[in-house]
Design a protein around this motif. Structure first.
Motif, PDB file in Angstrom:
ATOM      1  N   ARG A 125      28.538  25.771  23.194  1.00  0.00           N
ATOM      2  CA  ARG A 125      27.795  25.000  24.191  1.00  0.00           C
ATOM      3  C   ARG A 125      26.290  25.184  24.025  1.00  0.00           C
ATOM      4  NH1 ARG A 125      31.666  26.533  29.375  1.00  0.00           N
ATOM      5  NH2 ARG A 125      33.371  25.070  28.868  1.00  0.00           N
ATOM      6  N   GLY A 126      25.885  26.403  23.675  1.00  0.00           N
ATOM      7  CA  GLY A 126      24.464  26.646  23.442  1.00  0.00           C
ATOM      8  C   GLY A 126      23.942  25.858  22.263  1.00  0.00           C
ATOM      9  N   LEU A 127      24.713  25.812  21.180  1.00  0.00           N
ATOM     10  CA  LEU A 127      24.312  25.021  20.014  1.00  0.00           C
ATOM     11  C   LEU A 127      24.287  23.531  20.341  1.00  0.00           C
ATOM     12  CD1 LEU A 127      26.185  26.747  17.047  1.00  0.00           C
ATOM     13  CD2 LEU A 127      23.739  26.772  17.508  1.00  0.00           C
ATOM     14  N   LEU A 128      25.216  23.087  21.191  1.00  0.00           N
ATOM     15  CA  LEU A 128      25.245  21.683  21.588  1.00  0.00           C
ATOM     16  C   LEU A 128      23.977  21.323  22.356  1.00  0.00           C
ATOM     17  CD1 LEU A 128      27.123  19.205  21.435  1.00  0.00           C
ATOM     18  CD2 LEU A 128      28.048  19.893  23.661  1.00  0.00           C
ATOM     19  N   ARG A 129      23.578  22.190  23.278  1.00  0.00           N
ATOM     20  CA  ARG A 129      22.350  21.934  24.042  1.00  0.00           C
ATOM     21  C   ARG A 129      21.127  22.007  23.130  1.00  0.00           C
ATOM     22  NH1 ARG A 129      25.211  25.007  28.035  1.00  0.00           N
ATOM     23  NH2 ARG A 129      24.257  26.932  27.256  1.00  0.00           N
ATOM     24  N   TRP A 130      21.109  22.994  22.232  1.00  0.00           N
ATOM     25  CA  TRP A 130      19.974  23.134  21.315  1.00  0.00           C
ATOM     26  C   TRP A 130      19.881  21.905  20.411  1.00  0.00           C
ATOM     27  CZ3 TRP A 130      15.928  26.429  20.514  1.00  0.00           C
ATOM     28  CH2 TRP A 130      15.285  26.345  19.291  1.00  0.00           C
ATOM     29  N   GLY A 131      21.013  21.483  19.850  1.00  0.00           N
ATOM     30  CA  GLY A 131      21.006  20.327  18.961  1.00  0.00           C
ATOM     31  C   GLY A 131      20.527  19.071  19.676  1.00  0.00           C
ATOM     32  N   ALA A 132      20.981  18.878  20.917  1.00  0.00           N
ATOM     33  CA  ALA A 132      20.549  17.705  21.681  1.00  0.00           C
ATOM     34  C   ALA A 132      19.050  17.759  21.962  1.00  0.00           C
ATOM     35  CB  ALA A 132      21.334  17.621  22.996  1.00  0.00           C
ATOM     36  N   SER A 133      18.553  18.949  22.272  1.00  0.00           N
ATOM     37  CA  SER A 133      17.115  19.106  22.526  1.00  0.00           C
ATOM     38  C   SER A 133      16.304  18.800  21.278  1.00  0.00           C
ATOM     39  CB  SER A 133      16.823  20.533  23.006  1.00  0.00           C
ATOM     40  OG  SER A 133      17.516  20.823  24.199  1.00  0.00           O
ATOM     41  N   MET A 134      16.771  19.288  20.130  1.00  0.00           N
ATOM     42  CA  MET A 134      16.048  19.043  18.885  1.00  0.00           C
ATOM     43  C   MET A 134      16.071  17.551  18.531  1.00  0.00           C
ATOM     44  SD  MET A 134      14.658  21.804  17.717  1.00  0.00           S
ATOM     45  CE  MET A 134      14.264  22.114  19.465  1.00  0.00           C
ATOM     46  N   CYS A 135      17.206  16.897  18.753  1.00  0.00           N
ATOM     47  CA  CYS A 135      17.292  15.459  18.471  1.00  0.00           C
ATOM     48  C   CYS A 135      16.310  14.669  19.331  1.00  0.00           C
ATOM     49  CB  CYS A 135      18.713  14.945  18.705  1.00  0.00           C
ATOM     50  SG  CYS A 135      19.897  15.423  17.425  1.00  0.00           S
ATOM     51  N   ALA A 136      16.105  15.131  20.566  1.00  0.00           N
ATOM     52  CA  ALA A 136      15.225  14.411  21.482  1.00  0.00           C
ATOM     53  C   ALA A 136      13.749  14.712  21.230  1.00  0.00           C
ATOM     54  CB  ALA A 136      15.589  14.763  22.925  1.00  0.00           C
ATOM     55  N   LEU A 137      13.417  15.965  20.929  1.00  0.00           N
ATOM     56  CA  LEU A 137      12.013  16.386  20.894  1.00  0.00           C
ATOM     57  C   LEU A 137      11.423  16.502  19.501  1.00  0.00           C
ATOM     58  CD1 LEU A 137      12.189  19.185  23.630  1.00  0.00           C
ATOM     59  CD2 LEU A 137      11.433  16.815  23.918  1.00  0.00           C
ATOM     60  N   ALA A 138      12.225  16.986  18.544  1.00  0.00           N
ATOM     61  CA  ALA A 138      11.669  17.297  17.228  1.00  0.00           C
ATOM     62  C   ALA A 138      11.105  16.079  16.496  1.00  0.00           C
ATOM     63  CB  ALA A 138      12.724  18.006  16.368  1.00  0.00           C
ATOM     64  N   PRO A 139      11.823  14.935  16.434  1.00  0.00           N
ATOM     65  CA  PRO A 139      11.256  13.786  15.706  1.00  0.00           C
ATOM     66  C   PRO A 139       9.889  13.359  16.235  1.00  0.00           C
ATOM     67  CG  PRO A 139      13.585  13.435  16.099  1.00  0.00           C
ATOM     68  CD  PRO A 139      13.199  14.641  16.897  1.00  0.00           C
ATOM     69  N   PHE A 140       9.746  13.313  17.570  1.00  0.00           N
ATOM     70  CA  PHE A 140       8.451  12.925  18.136  1.00  0.00           C
ATOM     71  C   PHE A 140       7.379  13.959  17.801  1.00  0.00           C
ATOM     72  CE2 PHE A 140       5.241  13.062  21.467  1.00  0.00           C
ATOM     73  CZ  PHE A 140       4.837  11.733  21.510  1.00  0.00           C
ATOM     74  N   THR A 141       7.734  15.231  17.888  1.00  0.00           N
ATOM     75  CA  THR A 141       6.754  16.290  17.641  1.00  0.00           C
ATOM     76  C   THR A 141       6.244  16.263  16.211  1.00  0.00           C
ATOM     77  OG1 THR A 141       7.843  17.677  19.310  1.00  0.00           O
ATOM     78  CG2 THR A 141       6.360  18.774  17.769  1.00  0.00           C
ATOM     79  N   VAL A 142       7.161  16.178  15.246  1.00  0.00           N
ATOM     80  CA  VAL A 142       6.723  16.190  13.847  1.00  0.00           C
ATOM     81  C   VAL A 142       6.000  14.889  13.487  1.00  0.00           C
ATOM     82  CG1 VAL A 142       8.498  17.831  13.129  1.00  0.00           C
ATOM     83  CG2 VAL A 142       8.992  15.381  13.029  1.00  0.00           C
ATOM     84  N   TRP A 143       6.421  13.773  14.105  1.00  0.00           N
ATOM     85  CA  TRP A 143       5.712  12.506  13.886  1.00  0.00           C
ATOM     86  C   TRP A 143       4.269  12.617  14.380  1.00  0.00           C
ATOM     87  CZ3 TRP A 143       4.061   9.313  18.044  1.00  0.00           C
ATOM     88  CH2 TRP A 143       3.560   8.058  17.673  1.00  0.00           C
ATOM     89  N   ALA A 144       4.083  13.174  15.572  1.00  0.00           N
ATOM     90  CA  ALA A 144       2.734  13.313  16.121  1.00  0.00           C
ATOM     91  C   ALA A 144       1.882  14.256  15.272  1.00  0.00           C
ATOM     92  CB  ALA A 144       2.808  13.840  17.570  1.00  0.00           C
ATOM     93  N   ALA A 145       2.507  15.333  14.786  1.00  0.00           N
ATOM     94  CA  ALA A 145       1.742  16.355  14.053  1.00  0.00           C
ATOM     95  C   ALA A 145       1.373  15.905  12.646  1.00  0.00           C
ATOM     96  CB  ALA A 145       2.547  17.647  13.996  1.00  0.00           C
ATOM     97  N   PHE A 146       2.316  15.260  11.942  1.00  0.00           N
ATOM     98  CA  PHE A 146       2.104  14.996  10.521  1.00  0.00           C
ATOM     99  C   PHE A 146       1.780  13.538  10.188  1.00  0.00           C
ATOM    100  CE2 PHE A 146       4.865  18.759  10.635  1.00  0.00           C
ATOM    101  CZ  PHE A 146       4.058  19.647   9.922  1.00  0.00           C
ATOM    102  N   VAL A 147       2.135  12.611  11.089  1.00  0.00           N
ATOM    103  CA  VAL A 147       1.851  11.203  10.814  1.00  0.00           C
ATOM    104  C   VAL A 147       0.630  10.739  11.600  1.00  0.00           C
ATOM    105  CG1 VAL A 147       2.741   8.845  10.929  1.00  0.00           C
ATOM    106  CG2 VAL A 147       4.269  10.727  10.313  1.00  0.00           C
ATOM    107  N   VAL A 148       0.634  10.961  12.919  1.00  0.00           N
ATOM    108  CA  VAL A 148      -0.460  10.475  13.753  1.00  0.00           C
ATOM    109  C   VAL A 148      -1.733  11.296  13.547  1.00  0.00           C
ATOM    110  CG1 VAL A 148      -1.223  10.045  16.103  1.00  0.00           C
ATOM    111  CG2 VAL A 148       1.149   9.601  15.466  1.00  0.00           C
ATOM    112  N   ILE A 149      -1.600  12.622  13.729  1.00  0.00           N
ATOM    113  CA  ILE A 149      -2.796  13.468  13.614  1.00  0.00           C
ATOM    114  C   ILE A 149      -3.259  13.599  12.182  1.00  0.00           C
ATOM    115  CG2 ILE A 149      -3.695  15.789  14.037  1.00  0.00           C
ATOM    116  CD1 ILE A 149      -1.782  15.992  16.410  1.00  0.00           C
TER     117      ILE A 149
END
Length: 405
Positions: A381-405
């Motif tokens: 269950r912990g991995l399920l929550r972690w995976g869902a969080s990463m799917c929601a947050l990680a793409p936007f974060t890395v896009w902002a850091a490496f593409v936009v900025i």
């Protein structure tokens, strides 16, 4: 996709194995609705993932039963000077080093996770924390110039007459996964975990054995697994199965006990979900998404969508496969010059690997499969929550850091 959502919901409400429902969904949707022959539906069954999960849990089940893993855990604690907080970071660096020197990410996780989980249980650490540290470490080393994924990315781009800075790719993806490891420590690693008390009590009654003949032979088999998968690029699952079979022939009693260590529910769960996802991929859903994204006129928004597709699909399917598919789809944006090649490639690579701890990916499944039965459900269950969080947050974060900025 709606059927997949229904599978998740029904499994959660009724407590059924999600893999069983996913296999039924693949048959009903593929054969019953679309008229695809059952043989073609089953062609998406991930035989390689099945062998990896079965063989690794069997091999390390032997090592756990005869005390070899216990001996390794005590050795790791001695090396760390009994500073147990240091050991998860040692495992992070070990997994990163294995991947950076050419091991496939599941191979590195398969080697390091059983030792790390046993260490966590014996020292009242959360197995979820240690498992995430190993998976993050494997992802951190996966895009070194000498790594498998680094080679795949570079070859895909060269086919489109594009180039990416190898050092920048490695540094960027390493930094992202190092940040993920720091977050993991902050959330799970700063305090002792109560969820391991039962498992720890079960294990504490048995002292770590000395390194006898059987343990030495088993340790040799584990070292052969490292050398074979890292140096000679042998298939992780089949080579682990070969080593486990050899040990079973020599140490029959231990092997009989170790068969109970094979995590069949986890194997069924992951392989069932992967079969349904493979059906969707065979229908061209991922390619269709990529084509539609390529038609978008706003490059920054299109890059964000590609990162989300890479992250979400990779959480359920092969990271290698999704990178091989999406890199060519990103080529039109990169060739236009509207977005820097290195920035988008780093973002896409990071988004596709930081989600590898999902319990439906091979790496996440290895963590669940090697966790003791008494704490397997909270870890899943912990991995399920972690995976869902990463799917929601990680793409936007890395896009902002490496593409936009």
């Amino acid at each position: 996709m709606l059927i997949l959502v229904a599978v998740f919901a029904l499994a959660s409400l009724r407590g059924l194995n999600m893999g069983i429902l996913a296999l039924v969904a693949a048959f009903v949707f593929g054969t019953g609705w679309l008229g695809i022959p059952a043989k073609e539906v089953l062609a998406g069954f991930p035989a390689d993932m099945f062998i990896v999960l079965f063989a690794v849990t069997f091999l390390f089940g032997i090592a756990r039963v005869n005390g070899t893993v216990d001996w390794l855990v005590h050795a790791a604690v001695r090396i760390a000077g009994h500073r147990t907080a240091v050991v998860p970071w040692m495992l992070f660096l070990l997994a990163a080093g294995l991947c950076a020197t050419g091991a496939a990410s599941p191979a590195a996780v398969a080697i390091v996770v059983p030792i790390g989980i046993t260490f966590a249980v014996r020292h009242h650490l959360n197995p979820l924390y240690v498992g995430l540290m190993v998976v993050n470490g494997a992802a951190a080393g996966s895009f070194a110039p000498t790594s498998i994924l680094g080679g795949i990315v570079n070859s895909s781009l060269e086919a489109s007459h594009l180039r990416v800075g190898g050092a920048a790719l490695f540094a960027g993806t390493f930094a992202v996964n190092l940040c993920a490891a720091v977050i993991t420590w902050f959330v799970f690693g700063r305090r002792r975990s109560a969820v391991t008390e039962v498992a720890n009590d079960e294990a504490a009654d048995t002292p770590a054995p000395a390194l006898g003949a059987e343990q030495a032979v088993t340790l040799g088999a584990m070292l052969l697994l490292v050398v074979g998968t890292t140096v000679f690029a042998l298939d992780t699952g089949l080579f682990a199965l070969t080593l486990a079979a050899a040990l079973a022939v020599v140490f029959r009693r231990t092997a009989q006990l170790a068969t109970k260590e094979i995590a069949w529910p986890v194997v069924l769960l992951v392989c069932g979900i992967a079969t349904y996802i493979a059906l969707l991929q065979s229908l061209g859903i991922v390619d269709s998404l990529g084509t539609r994204i390529a038609a978008i006129g706003a490059p920054l928004f299109a890059a964000l969508l590609i990162c989300y597709v890479g992250g979400i699909v990779s959480a359920f399917a092969s990271t290698t496969g999704i990178l091989g598919a999406l890199m060519p789809l990103a080529a039109p944006f990169l060739a236009s010059g509207a977005i820097t090649t290195t920035g988008l490639v780093i973002a896409l690579a990071a988004a596709a690997t930081v989600v590898d701890a999902s319990p439906f990916s091979t790496n996440g499944a290895l963590v669940v499969a090697n966790t003791p039965e008494s704490v397997r459900t909270p870890t899943y269950r912990g991995l399920l929550r972690w995976g869902a969080s990463m799917c929601a947050l990680a793409p936007f974060t890395v896009w902002a850091a490496f593409v936009v900025i």
